[in-house]
Design an enzyme around this catalytic site. Structure first.
Site, PDB file in Angstrom:
ATOM      1  N   TRP A   1      29.168  50.471  60.175  1.00 53.64           N
ATOM      2  CA  TRP A   1      30.598  50.643  60.242  1.00 53.64           C
ATOM      3  C   TRP A   1      30.816  51.956  60.817  1.00 53.64           C
ATOM      4  O   TRP A   1      31.747  52.281  61.753  1.00 53.64           O
ATOM      5  CB  TRP A   1      31.276  50.661  58.760  1.00 53.64           C
ATOM      6  CG  TRP A   1      31.630  49.264  58.391  1.00 53.64           C
ATOM      7  CD1 TRP A   1      31.078  48.837  57.456  1.00 53.64           C
ATOM      8  CD2 TRP A   1      32.336  48.133  59.042  1.00 53.64           C
ATOM      9  NE1 TRP A   1      31.342  47.448  57.218  1.00 53.64           N
ATOM     10  CE2 TRP A   1      31.862  47.246  58.203  1.00 53.64           C
ATOM     11  CE3 TRP A   1      32.809  47.991  60.334  1.00 53.64           C
ATOM     12  CZ2 TRP A   1      32.646  45.668  58.490  1.00 53.64           C
ATOM     13  CZ3 TRP A   1      33.657  46.832  60.565  1.00 53.64           C
ATOM     14  CH2 TRP A   1      33.308  45.631  59.663  1.00 53.64           C
TER      15      TRP A   1
ATOM     16  N   ASP B   1      35.956  56.894  56.323  1.00 49.73           N
ATOM     17  CA  ASP B   1      36.343  55.521  56.197  1.00 49.73           C
ATOM     18  C   ASP B   1      35.908  55.323  54.801  1.00 49.73           C
ATOM     19  O   ASP B   1      34.632  55.094  54.438  1.00 49.73           O
ATOM     20  CB  ASP B   1      35.372  54.859  57.206  1.00 49.73           C
ATOM     21  CG  ASP B   1      35.711  53.240  56.900  1.00 49.73           C
ATOM     22  OD1 ASP B   1      36.030  52.735  56.099  1.00 49.73           O
ATOM     23  OD2 ASP B   1      34.941  52.430  57.712  1.00 49.73           O
TER      24      ASP B   1
ATOM     25  N   LYS C   1      39.137  45.439  50.352  1.00 51.58           N
ATOM     26  CA  LYS C   1      38.165  45.678  49.496  1.00 51.58           C
ATOM     27  C   LYS C   1      38.574  45.767  48.159  1.00 51.58           C
ATOM     28  O   LYS C   1      38.156  45.197  47.006  1.00 51.58           O
ATOM     29  CB  LYS C   1      37.190  46.674  50.044  1.00 51.58           C
ATOM     30  CG  LYS C   1      36.164  46.500  51.009  1.00 51.58           C
ATOM     31  CD  LYS C   1      36.528  45.469  52.448  1.00 51.58           C
ATOM     32  CE  LYS C   1      35.813  45.108  53.199  1.00 51.58           C
ATOM     33  NZ  LYS C   1      35.895  46.283  54.385  1.00 51.58           N
TER      34      LYS C   1
HETATM   35  C1  LIG Z   1      35.330  46.073  56.099  1.00 53.73           C
HETATM   36  C2  LIG Z   1      35.028  47.243  56.554  1.00 53.73           C
HETATM   37  C3  LIG Z   1      35.545  47.999  57.816  1.00 53.73           C
HETATM   38  C4  LIG Z   1      36.439  46.914  58.740  1.00 53.73           C
HETATM   39  O1  LIG Z   1      37.551  46.732  58.198  1.00 53.73           O
HETATM   40  P1  LIG Z   1      38.780  45.808  58.823  1.00 53.73           P
HETATM   41  O2  LIG Z   1      39.893  46.060  58.026  1.00 53.73           O
HETATM   42  O3  LIG Z   1      38.299  44.520  58.813  1.00 53.73           O
HETATM   43  O4  LIG Z   1      38.778  46.255  60.440  1.00 53.73           O
HETATM   44  C5  LIG Z   1      35.339  49.027  58.332  1.00 53.73           C
HETATM   45  N1  LIG Z   1      34.512  49.877  57.276  1.00 53.73           N
HETATM   46  C6  LIG Z   1      34.278  49.671  56.381  1.00 53.73           C
HETATM   47  C7  LIG Z   1      33.449  50.674  55.587  1.00 53.73           C
HETATM   48  C8  LIG Z   1      34.276  48.369  55.829  1.00 53.73           C
HETATM   49  O5  LIG Z   1      33.917  48.019  54.585  1.00 53.73           O
END
Ligand SMILES: *Cc1c(COP(=O)(O)O)cnc(C)c1O
Length: 366
Positions: free
Chosen positions: A103, A173, A197
């Site tokens: 990510w 993030d 999540k």
């Molecule tokens: C799932 C995830 C993403 C991607 O998220 P989207 O909402 O599908 O763009 C980015 N960073 C992390 C840490 C994730 O767990």
């Protein structure tokens, strides 16, 4: 399938049953409005109350200081990979990225399309099974921000503590460990998280941004598309256009569950630690049959990644587990093996059932 399974999916993921039940009871007629939240104008009083309560509850849950705006956006965390540099990385400046997995790599890739971005650290050499040591993180004190991923969903490594960035704002993030533990929001310039999540269904993305960073959105932001401009989105209270109304409503129910049913983030953190310990203890006491991917000091409480002695056994376990009502255990292809995602709403009984299943599987296939 007549019963709900234990869903170990990395996202979209398990939601609190009580939130789903409330949504079900309000599906056709939301609190006497005579319509579903799905059918309701985002400019209605009822929806204004929904988004207002969602924000107020999130502020309470995370103890978000006054000088931060909360935005409910769309496009997932992936759009934030681009929006962060679009808004906060002016020409002539550079941003630092700490890479602890796929990510972070995806985030810096977008930043490099839009400006100058540096790798301040990476643990790619050990297939992201650890965090960089403080001395491995080479920060640029003139950087416009430092970006990191608090929990690496794919590899299963999680920061216990924010990397120190001096006066440079931290951008995080937090998609996969959002509201999973108490944090000090004041240490961050910007936090973003896709909802699917821990916070709710896919479709809503939460951004928490400090006012002075909002002020940094460059004057030439006039050239930014309106939908990608934090200032514009903040000014309009996340309603420059139609927001993801239903997803925000469900996030609001999840925040209420976290606050009122569970009792806040200290409690949630304790539950998450307890659940993760049960699973890691099982891995560690398997005489090497199960091998965790992440080093012990940075193991994720949310995504438990592990291998078996062979890929054949891994496939066999996933298949048999699925048949036993333990769903979504197949790991991401970049790690292989298995991944058990055990976010806030994932029940402890499901972790216990998995451990029982793993012990039995080892006995039969050891
Ligand atoms: C799932 C995830 C993403 C991607 O998220 P989207 O909402 O599908 O763009 C980015 N960073 C992390 C840490 C994730 O767990």
């Amino acid at each position: 399938m007549t019963e709900r399974v234990y869903n170990f999916s990395a996202g979209p993921a398990t939601l609190p049953v009580s939130a789903l039940e409330q949504a079900q009871s309000e599906m056709l007629n939301y609190k006497g409005a005579g319509m579903s939240v799905m059918e309701m104008s985002h400019r209605s009083k009822a929806f204004e109350a929904i988004i207002g309560a969602a924000e107020a509850d999130l502020r309470k849950l995370l103890n978000i200081p006054e000088n931060y705006k909360v935005l409910f956006l769309q496009g997932g965390a992936s759009l934030q990979f681009a929006m962060v540099p679009m808004n906060l990385l002016p020409k002539g400046k550079s941003a630092d990225y700490i890479l602890t997995g796929s990510w972070g790599q995806a985030a810096i890739k977008e930043a490099k399309k839009l400006g100058s971005a540096r790798e301040a650290a990476t643990t790619a050499d050990t297939n992201f099974n650890r965090l960089p040591k403080p001395e491995e993180i080479k920060l640029d004190s003139n950087a416009t921000y430092v970006h990191f991923t608090s929990n690496e969903t794919i590899f299963g490594v999680e920061f216990n503590e924010e990397p120190s960035a001096g006066d440079v704002p931290l951008v995080c993030d937090m998609s996969s460990d959002f509201i999973s533990r108490p944090i000090d929001v004041s240490k961050y310039g910007l936090i973003y998280a896709g909802a699917q999540k821990n916070a709710g269904p896919a479709g809503a993305t939460i951004v928490i941004i400090r006012d002075d960073l909002l002020e940094r959105v460059p004057a030439n932001a006039e050239s930014l598309p309106a939908m990608l401009n934090y200032k514009n989105l903040a000014k309009n209270g996340s309603m420059y256009n139609t927001p993801p109304c239903y997803a925000i409503y469900i996030c609001g129910l999840v925040f209420k569950w976290a606050l009122n049913d569970i009792g806040g983030l200290e409690k949630i953190h304790a539950m998450n630690k307890e659940k993760a310990k049960i699973l890691y203890d099982a891995i560690d006491s398997s005489d090497g049959y199960y091998r965790g991917h992440a080093e012990k000091d940075c193991r994720s409480l949310m995504n438990v990644t592990f291998r078996l002695p062979s890929e054949e056994l891994e496939s066999k376990l996933v298949k048999e587990a699925t048949a036993a009502g333990l769903d979504g255990l197949k790991g991401h292809r970049s790690v292989g093996g298995l991944r058990a995602s055990i976010y806030n709403a994932f029940p402890k009984a499901g972790v216990e059932k998995l451990v029982e299943f793993m012990n039995e599987f080892q006995k039969n296939n050891g």
